[in-house]
Design an enzyme around this catalytic site. Structure first.
Site, PDB file in Angstrom:
ATOM      1  CD1 TRP A  24      -1.356  -2.104   2.743  1.00 24.42           C
ATOM      2  CD2 TRP A  24      -2.353  -1.939   0.336  1.00 24.42           C
ATOM      3  NE1 TRP A  24      -2.378  -2.661   2.646  1.00 24.42           N
ATOM      4  CE2 TRP A  24      -2.845  -2.557   1.279  1.00 24.42           C
ATOM      5  CE3 TRP A  24      -3.146  -1.708  -0.725  1.00 24.42           C
ATOM      6  CZ2 TRP A  24      -3.966  -3.827   0.976  1.00 24.42           C
ATOM      7  CZ3 TRP A  24      -3.933  -2.366  -1.245  1.00 24.42           C
ATOM      8  CH2 TRP A  24      -4.152  -3.877  -0.344  1.00 24.42           C
ATOM      9  NE  ARG A  78     -34.056  16.040  -9.358  1.00 26.54           N
ATOM     10  CZ  ARG A  78     -35.987  15.293  -9.722  1.00 26.54           C
ATOM     11  NH1 ARG A  78     -36.587  16.191 -11.152  1.00 26.54           N
ATOM     12  NH2 ARG A  78     -35.635  14.072  -9.710  1.00 26.54           N
ATOM     13  CB  ILE A 138     -28.998  15.421  -1.157  1.00 24.64           C
ATOM     14  CG1 ILE A 138     -29.405  15.059   0.694  1.00 24.64           C
ATOM     15  CG2 ILE A 138     -29.409  16.382  -1.502  1.00 24.64           C
ATOM     16  CD1 ILE A 138     -28.468  15.597   0.792  1.00 24.64           C
ATOM     17  N   GLY A 196     -31.164   8.648  -8.017  1.00 28.13           N
ATOM     18  CA  GLY A 196     -30.331   8.148  -9.093  1.00 28.13           C
ATOM     19  C   GLY A 196     -29.764   9.207  -9.098  1.00 28.13           C
ATOM     20  CD  GLU A 256      -0.936   8.526   6.966  1.00 23.38           C
ATOM     21  OE1 GLU A 256      -0.245   9.407   8.556  1.00 23.38           O
ATOM     22  OE2 GLU A 256      -1.090   9.203   6.473  1.00 23.38           O
TER      23      GLU A 256
END
Length: 404
Positions: free
Chosen positions: A162, A288, A358, A361, A384
């Site tokens: 990693w 929206r 929120i 889709g 970490e």
């Protein structure tokens, strides 16, 4: 000494504005492309180097801030831009922090500039600590470093996992065991210079998020480095090992010393991603319409956004406190460094998930950046030190008991 204030000074305000501008104009437009390509964004790194945003001078200036807030401020803005590209820019800083945590002044002067390269030819650096069988369990490291007195060289053997920039880095900073009998107290940090034989990497690991940042395993097969590449020098190491063998306090441990200085910075990374998701979903909710009104007019959506803002602000304040404490050598008596990273990481995962919700889709598609932010955020509860490890650090600190 002045009174208490949470107001940023002029330098910090200018820094935030400068880095935010770069994040908005350069990082954000490139974010989706490099996430899809899953490659190191060299053009962005080049651009950052050109304006002085990527380089050891920038890092040194941020570190020098006596209040300790410049580094988390700059970090938050970069990660607000995009986490994968930002980690490609910031990953070198972890290796530089490793050198800074354990190195002598002359080692800093020699190796930190090598980590970053030049404006015309930027380079990367890698901090190699975790191993396939040991991540948060630093006492479980197996990579060995054996001193060859005849040549004044250290011979390194093992495998690291990693590693951000592993294999493609100019400089690798490696944590290795010099005395297995002492566990985590028998370790030291080493610089592996550019072009050293025996260091190899099989290539980039494909990841869930942070795809623009290069992560890889690093193999060390009879890697020989000069004696001067031992961070802190042999005299200090011998004295530290002697203290440990006698059962006395041995002083700092190489990997943990680095993590303690970087955890608030990782917290700032997480805050940046969370804030980006919050801001995006807030604007979306104001635009929206559903059932004849803006969706923010629904209490459930409005309350979600209110909670997001509150949690992000709380996380930032914990990060700033820990960064100030670290810079001013105020002891983390309650695990404040771990606390900041823990809170910010969990807020980031939660806030990015709420942002998708929120957007509905639309949030689940790649047409909007919140799904990428959610993928990027998950690592903050893992790398970490996992959330569980951070809780362990805090629990041990507040109880005075070595809880396992």
């Amino acid at each position: 000494m002045g009174g208490f204030s949470l107001e940023l000074n002029e330098d910090q305000e200018d820094l935030r504005e400068w880095v935010h501008g770069f994040a908005k104009e350069v990082i954000r437009p490139a974010a989706a492309e490099w996430d899809e390509r899953e490659e190191t964004p060299w053009p962005v790194i080049q651009e950052a180097a050109k304006i002085g945003l990527y380089g050891f001078e920038a890092l040194a200036t941020w570190f020098a801030d006596p209040i300790g807030l410049s580094l988390p401020i700059a970090t938050e803005e970069l990660f607000w831009g995009d986490a994968g590209i930002a980690l490609a820019l910031m990953g070198t800083g972890l290796a530089a922090a490793g050198i800074f945590a354990s190195g002598e002044p002359e080692q800093l002067a020699e190796w930190v500039p090598e980590c970053f390269g030049t404006e015309d030819e930027p380079k990367l650096a890698a901090f190699c600590a975790s191993e396939p069988q040991a991540g948060s369990d630093v006492a479980g490291y197996r990579t060995r470093a054996v001193y060859d007195e005849a040549t004044d060289e250290w011979v390194l053997n093992g495998q690291k996992a990693w590693a951000t920039n592993g294999g493609i880095a100019n400089v690798h900073v490696v944590t290795a065991v010099v005395d297995p009998a002492l566990g985590s107290r028998g370790q030291a940090g080493f610089v592996v210079p550019p072009g050293t034989k025996g260091l190899s990497s099989p290539g980039k690991i494909k990841k869930h998020g942070m795809r623009a940042s290069h992560t890889a395993d690093v193999f060390l097969d009879d890697v020989r480095v000069p004696g001067r590449c031992l961070l802190g020098g042999k005299e200090k190491l011998d004295a530290r090992l002697a203290r440990a063998r006698e059962g006395r306090k041995a002083g700092g441990q190489a990997a943990m010393a680095t993590f303690e200085t970087t955890r608030p910075t990782v917290g700032a990374m997480a805050v940046g991603v969370a804030r980006a998701a919050y801001e995006y979903s807030l604007e979306y909710a104001k635009d929206r319409e559903a059932f004849g009104r803006k969706i923010i007019e629904n209490q459930s959506i409005a309350f979600d956004l209110a909670n997001m803002r509150m949690e992000i602000d709380a996380a930032r304040l914990l990060v700033w406190r820990a960064a100030w404490m670290g810079r001013n050598n105020v002891p983390f008596t309650a695990g404040e460094g771990s606390m900041s990273k823990l809170k910010a990481g969990e807020v980031s995962v939660w806030a990015t998930e709420r942002a998708i919700h929120i957007l509905g889709g639309a949030g689940y598609t790649r047409e909007h950046p919140v799904e990428r932010m959610h993928r990027d955020a998950k690592i903050f509860t893992i790398f970490e030190g996992t959330s569980e490890i951070q809780r362990l650090v805090v629990a041990r600190a507040i109880s005075g008991i070595h809880i396992k």
